[in-house]
Design a protein around this motif. Structure first.
Motif, PDB file in Angstrom:
ATOM      1  N   THR A 144      40.262  64.328  29.368  1.00 23.88           N
ATOM      2  CA  THR A 144      39.560  65.128  28.350  1.00 23.88           C
ATOM      3  C   THR A 144      38.453  64.309  27.680  1.00 23.88           C
ATOM      4  O   THR A 144      38.110  64.544  26.527  1.00 23.88           O
ATOM      5  N   ALA A 145      37.888  63.346  28.417  1.00 24.13           N
ATOM      6  CA  ALA A 145      36.839  62.487  27.842  1.00 24.13           C
ATOM      7  C   ALA A 145      35.621  63.314  27.411  1.00 24.13           C
ATOM      8  O   ALA A 145      35.119  64.146  28.166  1.00 24.13           O
ATOM      9  N   VAL A 146      35.158  63.074  26.177  1.00 21.83           N
ATOM     10  CA  VAL A 146      33.971  63.750  25.641  1.00 21.83           C
ATOM     11  C   VAL A 146      33.186  62.744  24.794  1.00 21.83           C
ATOM     12  O   VAL A 146      33.780  61.990  24.017  1.00 21.83           O
ATOM     13  N   ASP A 147      31.866  62.746  24.935  1.00 17.59           N
ATOM     14  CA  ASP A 147      31.004  61.827  24.190  1.00 17.59           C
ATOM     15  C   ASP A 147      29.843  62.579  23.547  1.00 17.59           C
ATOM     16  O   ASP A 147      29.499  63.696  23.957  1.00 17.59           O
ATOM     17  N   LEU A 148      29.224  61.946  22.564  1.00 16.73           N
ATOM     18  CA  LEU A 148      27.937  62.424  22.061  1.00 16.73           C
ATOM     19  C   LEU A 148      26.908  62.258  23.165  1.00 16.73           C
ATOM     20  O   LEU A 148      26.862  61.213  23.820  1.00 16.73           O
ATOM     21  N   ALA A 149      26.065  63.254  23.388  1.00 16.68           N
ATOM     22  CA  ALA A 149      25.077  63.180  24.463  1.00 16.68           C
ATOM     23  C   ALA A 149      23.640  63.203  23.942  1.00 16.68           C
ATOM     24  O   ALA A 149      22.815  62.383  24.338  1.00 16.68           O
ATOM     25  N   ASN A 150      23.331  64.172  23.076  1.00 12.82           N
ATOM     26  CA  ASN A 150      21.971  64.289  22.527  1.00 12.82           C
ATOM     27  C   ASN A 150      22.048  64.483  21.017  1.00 12.82           C
ATOM     28  O   ASN A 150      22.662  65.450  20.557  1.00 12.82           O
ATOM     29  N   ASN A 182      19.742  65.587  18.541  1.00 10.11           N
ATOM     30  CA  ASN A 182      18.427  66.212  18.641  1.00 10.11           C
ATOM     31  C   ASN A 182      17.691  66.342  17.315  1.00 10.11           C
ATOM     32  O   ASN A 182      16.499  66.062  17.207  1.00 10.11           O
ATOM     33  N   CYS A 183      18.398  66.814  16.304  1.00  8.98           N
ATOM     34  CA  CYS A 183      17.796  67.021  14.988  1.00  8.98           C
ATOM     35  C   CYS A 183      18.936  67.274  14.014  1.00  8.98           C
ATOM     36  O   CYS A 183      20.083  67.455  14.448  1.00  8.98           O
ATOM     37  N   PRO A 184      18.672  67.281  12.715  1.00  9.28           N
ATOM     38  CA  PRO A 184      19.763  67.522  11.763  1.00  9.28           C
ATOM     39  C   PRO A 184      20.510  68.816  12.083  1.00  9.28           C
ATOM     40  O   PRO A 184      19.913  69.886  12.202  1.00  9.28           O
ATOM     41  N   GLY A 185      21.829  68.698  12.275  1.00  8.87           N
ATOM     42  CA  GLY A 185      22.645  69.872  12.531  1.00  8.87           C
ATOM     43  C   GLY A 185      22.656  70.361  13.952  1.00  8.87           C
ATOM     44  O   GLY A 185      23.231  71.414  14.248  1.00  8.87           O
ATOM     45  N   GLN A 186      22.045  69.614  14.888  1.00  9.47           N
ATOM     46  CA  GLN A 186      22.072  70.017  16.302  1.00  9.47           C
ATOM     47  C   GLN A 186      22.349  68.804  17.173  1.00  9.47           C
ATOM     48  O   GLN A 186      21.483  67.964  17.377  1.00  9.47           O
ATOM     49  N   ILE A 187      23.587  68.714  17.655  1.00  2.00           N
ATOM     50  CA  ILE A 187      24.028  67.589  18.481  1.00  2.00           C
ATOM     51  C   ILE A 187      24.745  68.137  19.701  1.00  2.00           C
ATOM     52  O   ILE A 187      25.526  69.087  19.606  1.00  2.00           O
ATOM     53  N   VAL A 188      24.468  67.549  20.854  1.00  2.00           N
ATOM     54  CA  VAL A 188      25.083  67.991  22.102  1.00  2.00           C
ATOM     55  C   VAL A 188      26.188  67.021  22.498  1.00  2.00           C
ATOM     56  O   VAL A 188      26.034  65.806  22.392  1.00  2.00           O
ATOM     57  N   ILE A 189      27.332  67.589  22.940  1.00  4.45           N
ATOM     58  CA  ILE A 189      28.437  66.771  23.447  1.00  4.45           C
ATOM     59  C   ILE A 189      28.546  66.962  24.956  1.00  4.45           C
ATOM     60  O   ILE A 189      28.076  67.967  25.504  1.00  4.45           O
ATOM     61  N   SER A 190      29.165  65.992  25.631  1.00  7.52           N
ATOM     62  CA  SER A 190      29.216  66.002  27.087  1.00  7.52           C
ATOM     63  C   SER A 190      30.518  65.375  27.559  1.00  7.52           C
ATOM     64  O   SER A 190      30.980  64.381  26.991  1.00  7.52           O
ATOM     65  N   GLY A 191      31.111  65.943  28.597  1.00 12.30           N
ATOM     66  CA  GLY A 191      32.339  65.360  29.117  1.00 12.30           C
ATOM     67  C   GLY A 191      32.994  66.243  30.158  1.00 12.30           C
ATOM     68  O   GLY A 191      32.341  67.093  30.779  1.00 12.30           O
ATOM     69  N   THR A 192      34.297  66.059  30.361  1.00 13.97           N
ATOM     70  CA  THR A 192      35.021  66.907  31.307  1.00 13.97           C
ATOM     71  C   THR A 192      35.048  68.341  30.774  1.00 13.97           C
ATOM     72  O   THR A 192      34.977  68.569  29.562  1.00 13.97           O
ATOM     73  N   LYS A 193      35.151  69.296  31.697  1.00 12.67           N
ATOM     74  CA  LYS A 193      35.159  70.709  31.286  1.00 12.67           C
ATOM     75  C   LYS A 193      36.322  70.977  30.322  1.00 12.67           C
ATOM     76  O   LYS A 193      36.149  71.608  29.275  1.00 12.67           O
ATOM     77  N   VAL A 232      24.698  73.764  32.384  1.00 10.97           N
ATOM     78  CA  VAL A 232      24.332  72.530  33.090  1.00 10.97           C
ATOM     79  C   VAL A 232      25.353  72.267  34.191  1.00 10.97           C
ATOM     80  O   VAL A 232      26.451  72.820  34.186  1.00 10.97           O
ATOM     81  N   SER A 233      24.955  71.389  35.116  1.00 18.20           N
ATOM     82  CA  SER A 233      25.802  71.156  36.293  1.00 18.20           C
ATOM     83  C   SER A 233      26.665  69.914  36.171  1.00 18.20           C
ATOM     84  O   SER A 233      27.422  69.596  37.086  1.00 18.20           O
ATOM     85  N   GLY A 234      26.561  69.193  35.058  1.00 23.84           N
ATOM     86  CA  GLY A 234      27.348  67.975  34.946  1.00 23.84           C
ATOM     87  C   GLY A 234      27.415  67.423  33.536  1.00 23.84           C
ATOM     88  O   GLY A 234      26.725  67.912  32.629  1.00 23.84           O
ATOM     89  N   PRO A 235      28.241  66.397  33.334  1.00 26.09           N
ATOM     90  CA  PRO A 235      28.423  65.789  32.012  1.00 26.09           C
ATOM     91  C   PRO A 235      27.402  64.680  31.743  1.00 26.09           C
ATOM     92  O   PRO A 235      27.748  63.510  31.663  1.00 26.09           O
ATOM     93  N   PHE A 236      26.156  65.056  31.626  1.00 28.94           N
ATOM     94  CA  PHE A 236      25.068  64.075  31.497  1.00 28.94           C
ATOM     95  C   PHE A 236      25.153  63.321  30.169  1.00 28.94           C
ATOM     96  O   PHE A 236      25.616  63.840  29.166  1.00 28.94           O
ATOM     97  N   HIS A 237      24.678  62.079  30.195  1.00 30.13           N
ATOM     98  CA  HIS A 237      24.673  61.196  29.011  1.00 30.13           C
ATOM     99  C   HIS A 237      26.075  60.998  28.433  1.00 30.13           C
ATOM    100  O   HIS A 237      26.254  60.946  27.219  1.00 30.13           O
ATOM    101  N   SER A 238      27.040  60.885  29.331  1.00 26.98           N
ATOM    102  CA  SER A 238      28.401  60.553  28.906  1.00 26.98           C
ATOM    103  C   SER A 238      28.915  59.412  29.776  1.00 26.98           C
ATOM    104  O   SER A 238      28.291  59.040  30.776  1.00 26.98           O
ATOM    105  N   ARG A 239      30.079  58.890  29.436  1.00 23.18           N
ATOM    106  CA  ARG A 239      30.676  57.782  30.204  1.00 23.18           C
ATOM    107  C   ARG A 239      30.940  58.178  31.657  1.00 23.18           C
ATOM    108  O   ARG A 239      31.081  57.314  32.526  1.00 23.18           O
ATOM    109  N   LEU A 240      30.993  59.503  31.925  1.00 22.17           N
ATOM    110  CA  LEU A 240      31.256  59.986  33.276  1.00 22.17           C
ATOM    111  C   LEU A 240      30.056  59.797  34.209  1.00 22.17           C
ATOM    112  O   LEU A 240      30.165  60.016  35.416  1.00 22.17           O
TER     113      LEU A 240
END
Length: 313
Positions: free
Chosen positions: A153-159, A161-172, A195-203
């Motif tokens: 269940t690995a999940v990381d901060l990915a982007n 972007n701006c105040p109040g808008q952050i993207v997370i990335s990891g396993t589905k 998206v097709s993958g967990p970009f900008h994450s440890r994966l």
């Protein structure tokens, strides 16, 4: 002389028809598109102009398409005598920024991001990883929730972007569970991304290892102007440091909000999004509402920017 910063869009801004108006209006754009088709060994130009959208959206195609489009436009701007004081790009867009700064040649960059896209697609099984946009929580609040997610269940901060808008990335599975926890923690909305993958994450670590080998074969030069790196949000010009940060970028968060805040501190007269779409222009306004912005993606928007740039202050 006006002091400007250029920013370049990343994956997600691609659209069928992109670049066609510039291609038809400027011989230098046509020449660059033709050179890219030859360098890649297939007609990226046809894919950009005619689609299908599903094929253009594939990471290995979207990345060189977006870079080529932006690089061709910035070349026209340079021919008009317009140069930035500093530059940056969102994820993939960082490669365009490096071309604009003289650290990479256009064709080297086109081929490099084509390889990068393939490696990113191959790094994690299709459909097993994903990303989601979190609205209304701070970086610290999100990190507090994500620290419990690891392994399957690995999940990381990915982007960021701006105040109040952050993207997370990891396993589905991880992103789905984290989305529930983040909503419970007060997120206004958590939106799954197509998206097709967990970009900008440890994966993406395996992709970064393979990509490092390709980077070693590419001649990166010192940048002629500061490029604000995704990984650090700080200016970089030395080739060795650029190469190191490009490897780290694949599995590290994109700190775009901090980059825009740095541009504001640099007292630029305008931040100009060069390339398809207006995603980054929207982020600029959320960081600094009164900042002068332009988006340059076709002959009309190009001319509007040139007119402003060349008018007497």
């Amino acid at each position: 002389m006006k002091r400007i910063a250029w920013v370049f869009p990343g994956q997600g801004s691609q659209e069928v028809g992109m670049g066609q108006a510039m291609y038809e209006a400027y011989p230098s754009v046509k020449q660059m598109f033709d050179e890219a088709d030859e360098a890649l060994g297939y007609s990226l130009t046809t894919l950009m102009f005619e689609g299908p959208s599903e094929e253009l959206t594939r990471t290995e195609n979207a990345q060189p398409a977006l870079l080529l489009n932006s690089v061709a436009i910035q070349q026209v701007l340079q021919q008009e005598g317009i140069a930035p004081a500093m530059t940056a790009g969102h994820s993939l867009g960082e490669y365009t920024a490096l071309v604009a700064a003289g650290a990479l040649t256009p064709m080297e960059a086109v081929q490099l991001v084509h390889v990068r896209g393939k490696l990113m697609e191959e790094a994690y099984p299709t459909g097993k990883g994903t990303m989601a946009a979190v609205l209304g929580l701070s970086e610290e609040e999100i990190e507090e929730v994500l620290r419990f997610f690891d392994g399957d269940t690995a999940v990381d901060l990915a982007n960021i972007n701006c105040p109040g808008q952050i993207v997370i990335s990891g396993t589905k599975e991880g992103v789905e569970q984290a989305s529930e926890k983040l909503s419970e923690a007060g997120a206004k909305r958590v939106l799954p991304l197509n998206v097709s993958g967990p970009f900008h994450s440890r994966l993406m670590k395996s992709a970064s290892d393979d990509f490092a080998n390709h980077l070693e074969e590419t001649r990166i030069h010192d940048a002629e102007i500061p490029v604000f790196a995704n990984v650090t949000a700080a200016p970089v010009t030395e080739a060795e440091e650029i190469e190191k940060l490009l490897v780290e970028q694949l599995y590290s968060p994109v700190r775009f909000q901090q980059i825009l805040e740095a541009f504001v501190e640099e007292d630029v007269d305008a931040i100009v999004e060069v390339g398809q779409g207006k995603v980054l222009t929207g982020l600029v306004r959320k960081v600094k509402r009164r900042m002068k912005t332009f988006n340059v993606q076709d002959p009309d928007s190009l001319q509007a920017f040139i007119d402003w740039y060349k008018e007497e202050s």
